[in-house]
Every structure is written in structure tokens, then in C-alpha cells.
Write a protein that holds these residues in place. Structure first.
Motif, PDB file in Angstrom:
ATOM      1  N   VAL A 171       0.838  -1.193   0.000  1.00 19.94           N
ATOM      2  CA  VAL A 171       0.000   0.000   0.000  1.00 19.94           C
ATOM      3  C   VAL A 171       0.876   1.246   0.000  1.00 19.94           C
ATOM      4  CG1 VAL A 171      -1.831   1.244   1.215  1.00 19.94           C
ATOM      5  CG2 VAL A 171      -1.680  -1.244   1.423  1.00 19.94           C
ATOM      6  N   LYS A 172       0.539   2.187  -0.872  1.00 21.09           N
ATOM      7  CA  LYS A 172       1.180   3.502  -0.859  1.00 21.09           C
ATOM      8  C   LYS A 172       0.098   4.538  -0.577  1.00 21.09           C
ATOM      9  CE  LYS A 172       4.629   2.295  -4.349  1.00 21.09           C
ATOM     10  NZ  LYS A 172       5.050   2.526  -5.741  1.00 21.09           N
ATOM     11  N   ASN A 173       0.415   5.493   0.312  1.00 21.03           N
ATOM     12  CA  ASN A 173      -0.516   6.563   0.679  1.00 21.03           C
ATOM     13  C   ASN A 173      -0.160   7.850  -0.037  1.00 21.03           C
ATOM     14  OD1 ASN A 173      -0.212   4.752   3.079  1.00 21.03           O
ATOM     15  ND2 ASN A 173      -1.947   5.967   3.734  1.00 21.03           N
ATOM     16  N   GLN A 174      -1.180   8.646  -0.295  1.00 19.16           N
ATOM     17  CA  GLN A 174      -1.002   9.998  -0.820  1.00 19.16           C
ATOM     18  C   GLN A 174       0.044  10.027  -1.944  1.00 19.16           C
ATOM     19  OE1 GLN A 174      -2.981  12.697   0.152  1.00 19.16           O
ATOM     20  NE2 GLN A 174      -4.101  11.003   1.069  1.00 19.16           N
ATOM     21  N   VAL A 175      -0.222   9.259  -2.965  1.00 18.96           N
ATOM     22  CA  VAL A 175       0.688   9.124  -4.098  1.00 18.96           C
ATOM     23  C   VAL A 175       0.503  10.324  -5.029  1.00 18.96           C
ATOM     24  CG1 VAL A 175       1.289   7.699  -6.090  1.00 18.96           C
ATOM     25  CG2 VAL A 175       0.619   6.617  -3.934  1.00 18.96           C
ATOM     26  N   PHE A 176       1.592  11.006  -5.303  1.00 18.36           N
ATOM     27  CA  PHE A 176       1.542  12.157  -6.201  1.00 18.36           C
ATOM     28  C   PHE A 176       1.380  11.705  -7.641  1.00 18.36           C
ATOM     29  CE2 PHE A 176       3.844  14.195  -2.640  1.00 18.36           C
ATOM     30  CZ  PHE A 176       2.954  15.236  -2.412  1.00 18.36           C
ATOM     31  N   LEU A 177       0.469  12.347  -8.328  1.00 21.92           N
ATOM     32  CA  LEU A 177       0.231  12.113  -9.742  1.00 21.92           C
ATOM     33  C   LEU A 177       0.445  13.450 -10.442  1.00 21.92           C
ATOM     34  CD1 LEU A 177      -0.781  10.291 -12.051  1.00 21.92           C
ATOM     35  CD2 LEU A 177      -3.112  10.895 -11.375  1.00 21.92           C
ATOM     36  N   PRO A 178       1.580  13.601 -11.138  1.00 21.08           N
ATOM     37  CA  PRO A 178       1.904  14.896 -11.756  1.00 21.08           C
ATOM     38  C   PRO A 178       0.850  15.336 -12.764  1.00 21.08           C
ATOM     39  CG  PRO A 178       3.763  13.386 -11.903  1.00 21.08           C
ATOM     40  CD  PRO A 178       2.587  12.586 -11.428  1.00 21.08           C
ATOM     41  N   ILE A 179       0.577  16.616 -12.772  1.00 22.34           N
ATOM     42  CA  ILE A 179      -0.332  17.187 -13.753  1.00 22.34           C
ATOM     43  C   ILE A 179       0.473  17.506 -15.011  1.00 22.34           C
ATOM     44  CG2 ILE A 179      -1.827  19.142 -14.309  1.00 22.34           C
ATOM     45  CD1 ILE A 179      -2.445  19.324 -11.309  1.00 22.34           C
ATOM     46  N   LEU A 180       0.060  16.887 -16.097  1.00 18.86           N
ATOM     47  CA  LEU A 180       0.668  17.158 -17.395  1.00 18.86           C
ATOM     48  C   LEU A 180      -0.378  17.848 -18.255  1.00 18.86           C
ATOM     49  CD1 LEU A 180       2.391  13.728 -18.108  1.00 18.86           C
ATOM     50  CD2 LEU A 180       3.425  15.775 -17.131  1.00 18.86           C
ATOM     51  N   TYR A 181       0.024  18.921 -18.859  1.00 17.41           N
ATOM     52  CA  TYR A 181      -0.863  19.610 -19.788  1.00 17.41           C
ATOM     53  C   TYR A 181      -0.163  19.663 -21.135  1.00 17.41           C
ATOM     54  CZ  TYR A 181      -3.865  23.015 -21.979  1.00 17.41           C
ATOM     55  OH  TYR A 181      -4.714  23.643 -22.851  1.00 17.41           O
ATOM     56  N   LYS A 182      -0.762  19.001 -22.105  1.00 13.25           N
ATOM     57  CA  LYS A 182      -0.158  18.886 -23.435  1.00 13.25           C
ATOM     58  C   LYS A 182       1.278  18.392 -23.321  1.00 13.25           C
ATOM     59  CE  LYS A 182      -3.191  22.167 -25.666  1.00 13.25           C
ATOM     60  NZ  LYS A 182      -3.311  23.355 -26.516  1.00 13.25           N
ATOM     61  N   GLU A 183       1.428  17.347 -22.499  1.00 13.45           N
ATOM     62  CA  GLU A 183       2.695  16.649 -22.263  1.00 13.45           C
ATOM     63  C   GLU A 183       3.736  17.477 -21.519  1.00 13.45           C
ATOM     64  OE1 GLU A 183       4.129  14.552 -25.699  1.00 13.45           O
ATOM     65  OE2 GLU A 183       2.096  14.034 -26.319  1.00 13.45           O
ATOM     66  N   LYS A 184       3.333  18.595 -20.952  1.00 20.49           N
ATOM     67  CA  LYS A 184       4.257  19.428 -20.189  1.00 20.49           C
ATOM     68  C   LYS A 184       3.906  19.353 -18.706  1.00 20.49           C
ATOM     69  CE  LYS A 184       5.942  24.108 -19.589  1.00 20.49           C
ATOM     70  NZ  LYS A 184       5.799  25.520 -19.935  1.00 20.49           N
TER      71      LYS A 184
END
Length: 129
Positions: free
Chosen positions: A48-61
Motif C-alpha cells: 500500500v502507498k498513501n497519498q501518491v503524487f500524480l503529476p499534472i501534465l498539460y499537453k505533455e508538459k
């Protein structure tokens, strides 16, 4: 991962969630349920992993901002926890969006603020399992 493995994992997650709900009852903060469910899942042998960051990509940036996934189980299943009066469409949309952005196939939305936990569980699939 095949369908049967997903079913096994989600069965364990739902069973552990029921145990946490049975112990604590409804009405507490989401963070309390998250801590207890993390412990319960680990005791049942899941990674289990908690509070996993998921990067925001906008148009691959990458924008230097992140979403946070409540729990990531076995690096495959996203679990979003709530402690709200009623699950709304936006909660399910949030889970589906996380599944798509994280390229994961299966997610659970679990609301602990219900009298019977099974009434607060939603399962969502991204694509085909």
C-alpha cells in the motif's frame, strides 16, 4: 495483471474496509480511515502507498503541480476514500480521471460515512479488464 488478480485485490480491499468500518463506525475524518485502512491492508499482505503524487501534465508538459491519490494498492488499484454524507457524481468522475491520468485499469471509491459500508463502495474500470 489479469481480471482474477484484480478481483482478489479488490475483494481484500473491500473486506479490510468493512473491518475498519466495523471497528470505527461512520462519521470520522477521511484521514483516520486512511490510516486505519492502510494498516489493515498491510496486515493482510498487500503493498500500500498513501497519498501518491500524480503529476499534472498539460499537453505533455509537467506543470509542477500534482494530484494526490489516497491509496495505491499493489501499484495497480487506485482507492479514493471519502467520509461524506452522500457520494456525488464528481467523486466518481475524480476517480475515473485519476485512473486515466495514472494509466491504471481499476479503482474503488469508498465512502465510510454510511451505516453499512457496502452501500458506500463504487468500482470503476478504465478501459477493458
Amino acid at each position: 495483471m489479469d481480471r482474477e488478480q484484480y478481483n482478489i485485490i479488490t475483494g481484500i480491499v473491500i473486506g479490510a474496509s468493512i473491518e475498519v468500518h466495523r471497528e470505527l463506525g461512520p462519521g470520522l475524518l477521511e484521514s483516520v480511515y486512511e490510516a486505519c485502512l492502510t494498516e489493515e491492508l498491510a496486515s493482510r499482505g498487500l503493498k500500500v502507498k498513501n497519498q501518491v503524487f500524480l503529476p499534472i501534465l498539460y499537453k505533455e508538459k509537467a506543470l509542477g503541480k500534482n494530484f494526490k491519490i489516497d491509496l495505491l494498492i499493489e501499484d495497480e488499484v487506485i482507492v479514493e476514500l471519502k467520509s461524506v454524507e452522500k457520494l456525488l457524481d464528481v467523486h466518481e468522475i475524480q476517480l475515473v480521471t485519476y485512473l486515466r491520468l495514472a494509466n491504471k485499469k481499476l479503482g474503488l471509491l469508498i465512502n465510510f460515512n454510511v451505516p453499512v459500508l457496502t452501500k458506500g463502495v463504487r468500482r470503476r474500470i478504465n478501459g477493458i479488464l
